[in-house]
Design an enzyme around this catalytic site. Structure first.
Site, PDB file in Angstrom:
ATOM      1  N   CYS A  69       0.866  -1.176   0.000  1.00  0.00           N
ATOM      2  CA  CYS A  69       0.000   0.000   0.000  1.00  0.00           C
ATOM      3  C   CYS A  69       0.901   1.224   0.000  1.00  0.00           C
ATOM      4  O   CYS A  69       1.653   1.445   0.957  1.00  0.00           O
ATOM      5  CB  CYS A  69      -0.914   0.003   1.226  1.00  0.00           C
ATOM      6  SG  CYS A  69      -1.946   1.475   1.337  1.00  0.00           S
ATOM      7  N   ASN A  81      -6.837  -3.542  -8.547  1.00  0.00           N
ATOM      8  CA  ASN A  81      -7.349  -2.211  -8.277  1.00  0.00           C
ATOM      9  C   ASN A  81      -7.649  -1.561  -9.625  1.00  0.00           C
ATOM     10  O   ASN A  81      -6.901  -1.749 -10.593  1.00  0.00           O
ATOM     11  CB  ASN A  81      -6.319  -1.383  -7.517  1.00  0.00           C
ATOM     12  CG  ASN A  81      -5.941  -2.004  -6.194  1.00  0.00           C
ATOM     13  OD1 ASN A  81      -6.806  -2.389  -5.415  1.00  0.00           O
ATOM     14  ND2 ASN A  81      -4.656  -2.123  -5.935  1.00  0.00           N
ATOM     15  N   GLU A  83     -10.599   0.091  -4.984  1.00  0.00           N
ATOM     16  CA  GLU A  83      -9.589  -0.840  -4.472  1.00  0.00           C
ATOM     17  C   GLU A  83     -10.218  -2.197  -4.182  1.00  0.00           C
ATOM     18  O   GLU A  83     -11.258  -2.273  -3.516  1.00  0.00           O
ATOM     19  CB  GLU A  83      -8.951  -0.289  -3.189  1.00  0.00           C
ATOM     20  CG  GLU A  83      -8.001   0.869  -3.422  1.00  0.00           C
ATOM     21  CD  GLU A  83      -7.102   1.077  -2.217  1.00  0.00           C
ATOM     22  OE1 GLU A  83      -6.391   0.129  -1.829  1.00  0.00           O
ATOM     23  OE2 GLU A  83      -7.127   2.189  -1.648  1.00  0.00           O
ATOM     24  N   ARG A  84      -9.567  -3.247  -4.645  1.00  0.00           N
ATOM     25  CA  ARG A  84     -10.053  -4.597  -4.356  1.00  0.00           C
ATOM     26  C   ARG A  84     -10.024  -4.814  -2.840  1.00  0.00           C
ATOM     27  O   ARG A  84      -9.102  -4.403  -2.148  1.00  0.00           O
ATOM     28  CB  ARG A  84      -9.188  -5.656  -5.059  1.00  0.00           C
ATOM     29  CG  ARG A  84      -7.731  -5.575  -4.693  1.00  0.00           C
ATOM     30  CD  ARG A  84      -6.891  -6.648  -5.330  1.00  0.00           C
ATOM     31  NE  ARG A  84      -5.502  -6.467  -4.883  1.00  0.00           N
ATOM     32  CZ  ARG A  84      -4.570  -7.389  -4.957  1.00  0.00           C
ATOM     33  NH1 ARG A  84      -4.835  -8.572  -5.471  1.00  0.00           N
ATOM     34  NH2 ARG A  84      -3.346  -7.147  -4.537  1.00  0.00           N
ATOM     35  N   CYS A  88      -5.337   6.255  -3.408  1.00  0.00           N
ATOM     36  CA  CYS A  88      -4.624   4.979  -3.435  1.00  0.00           C
ATOM     37  C   CYS A  88      -3.226   5.284  -3.948  1.00  0.00           C
ATOM     38  O   CYS A  88      -3.065   5.730  -5.090  1.00  0.00           O
ATOM     39  CB  CYS A  88      -5.325   3.977  -4.354  1.00  0.00           C
ATOM     40  SG  CYS A  88      -4.393   2.442  -4.631  1.00  0.00           S
ATOM     41  N   THR A 104      -0.395   3.360  -4.625  1.00  0.00           N
ATOM     42  CA  THR A 104       0.093   2.591  -5.763  1.00  0.00           C
ATOM     43  C   THR A 104      -0.781   2.836  -6.986  1.00  0.00           C
ATOM     44  O   THR A 104      -0.299   2.838  -8.125  1.00  0.00           O
ATOM     45  CB  THR A 104       0.151   1.089  -5.438  1.00  0.00           C
ATOM     46  OG1 THR A 104      -1.141   0.652  -4.968  1.00  0.00           O
ATOM     47  CG2 THR A 104       1.205   0.791  -4.396  1.00  0.00           C
TER      48      THR A 104
END
Length: 292
Positions: A87, A197, A221-222, A230, A232
């Site tokens: 993350c 994601n 996001e999954r 988010c 990344t």
């Protein structure tokens, strides 16, 4: 019933429950993590960061073999309790927690290595908070169509791997971006085995100003749902637009997300091109909670 101490933190609105467990004695189940992250019946967060020594967790053995100075491991769980590789916003919040609690330091001009399931990530101080080297990125090769509420037809995407999987979809306007309904998960066709994601991006006009590219983004996001940010995903979105823009595209990007603004930078290394993410990290409050 036992209680645990926690700290609440966030990076551009991407929020986390932080639990210190230096010796790896706390075994939280997926259900307990989900309960802690529940926004109505728990503390509320997009995920949980367990602060544990690399030597105290099985996944840390490989980390210490790679980098003996990576004393701390970021054991990251999504809001539904599932384990995630990494993350980006979480690494900065994790570093802020370590520094504020005297568990580590970042001397001027140096970096702090921390362990993750996506390898060692080096954290440095930056003018806007902290910068994390996310490592080498790559095109995943996933050829996926994305369906989402608010889009009349499925859209093509670009697969980007920055230690965890992403698919990035370009939209035509801010109005189209704002019309998306991300209360329901976008559908990937074909479905990816581990999920991904999903980032929806709109390039600014002009795309580049003073050598810096600029885009706007929303993300699903999954294991979480739509989040205000988010880390990344921000990097993946900037890399995707840079890829689409061609070889003259800049290495520096400014990415606007609902929770604020983050900076992304691509840079060459001996092992290939890396991508760095920088932005703020805040600790909001601390407390204790009973864990059933």
């Amino acid at each position: 019933m036992p209680s645990i101490a926690f700290t609440k933190g966030h990076g551009t609105g991407n929020d986390f429950v932080i639990v210190a467990d230096p010796e790896g004695e706390l075994e939280l189940t997926a259900a307990q993590v989900a309960a802690l992250c529940d926004r109505r019946f728990g503390i509320g967060a997009d995920g949980l960061l367990r602060v544990v020594r690399s030597s105290a967790i099985p996944a840390g053995a490989e980390i210490l073999a790679e980098e003996p100075d990576a004393e701390w491991f970021m054991d990251y769980r999504n809001a539904d309790g599932s384990i995630a590789e990494m993350c980006g916003n979480g690494t900065r919040v994790f570093a802020r927690y370590l520094l504020e609690n005297g568990l580590a330091e970042i001397p001027a001009g140096s970096t702090l290595p921390i362990g993750t399931r996506a390898g060692v990530k080096d954290i440095a101080r930056s003018t806007n908070g902290f910068q994390v080297d996310l490592g080498r990125w790559r095109l995943s090769g996933d050829d996926v169509l994305v369906r989402a509420r608010g889009l009349e037809v499925a859209r093509p995407s670009l697969g980007i791997d920055v230690g965890n999987p992403h698919v990035v979809v370009a939209l035509s306007s801010v109005a189209e971006l704002e019309a998306l309904d991300l209360t329901t998960a976008p559908v990937l066709d074909p479905a990816l085995p581990g999920g991904a994601n999903v980032e929806f991006v709109v390039p600014s006009d002009p795309l580049v100003t003073d050598g810096i590219g600029e885009i706007r983004m929303r993300v699903y996001e999954r294991g979480v749902g739509e989040t205000l940010s988010c880390g990344t995903g921000t990097a993946a979105a900037a890399l995707a637009v840079r890829h689409w823009a061609g070889p003259s595209a800049p290495a520096h990007w400014r990415v606007h997300v609902p929770g604020g603004t983050l900076a992304v930078r691509a840079f060459p290394t001996e092992e290939g091109e890396h991508v760095a993410l920088s932005g703020p990290a805040e600790l909001v409050y601390a407390g204790s909670i009973v864990v059933a």
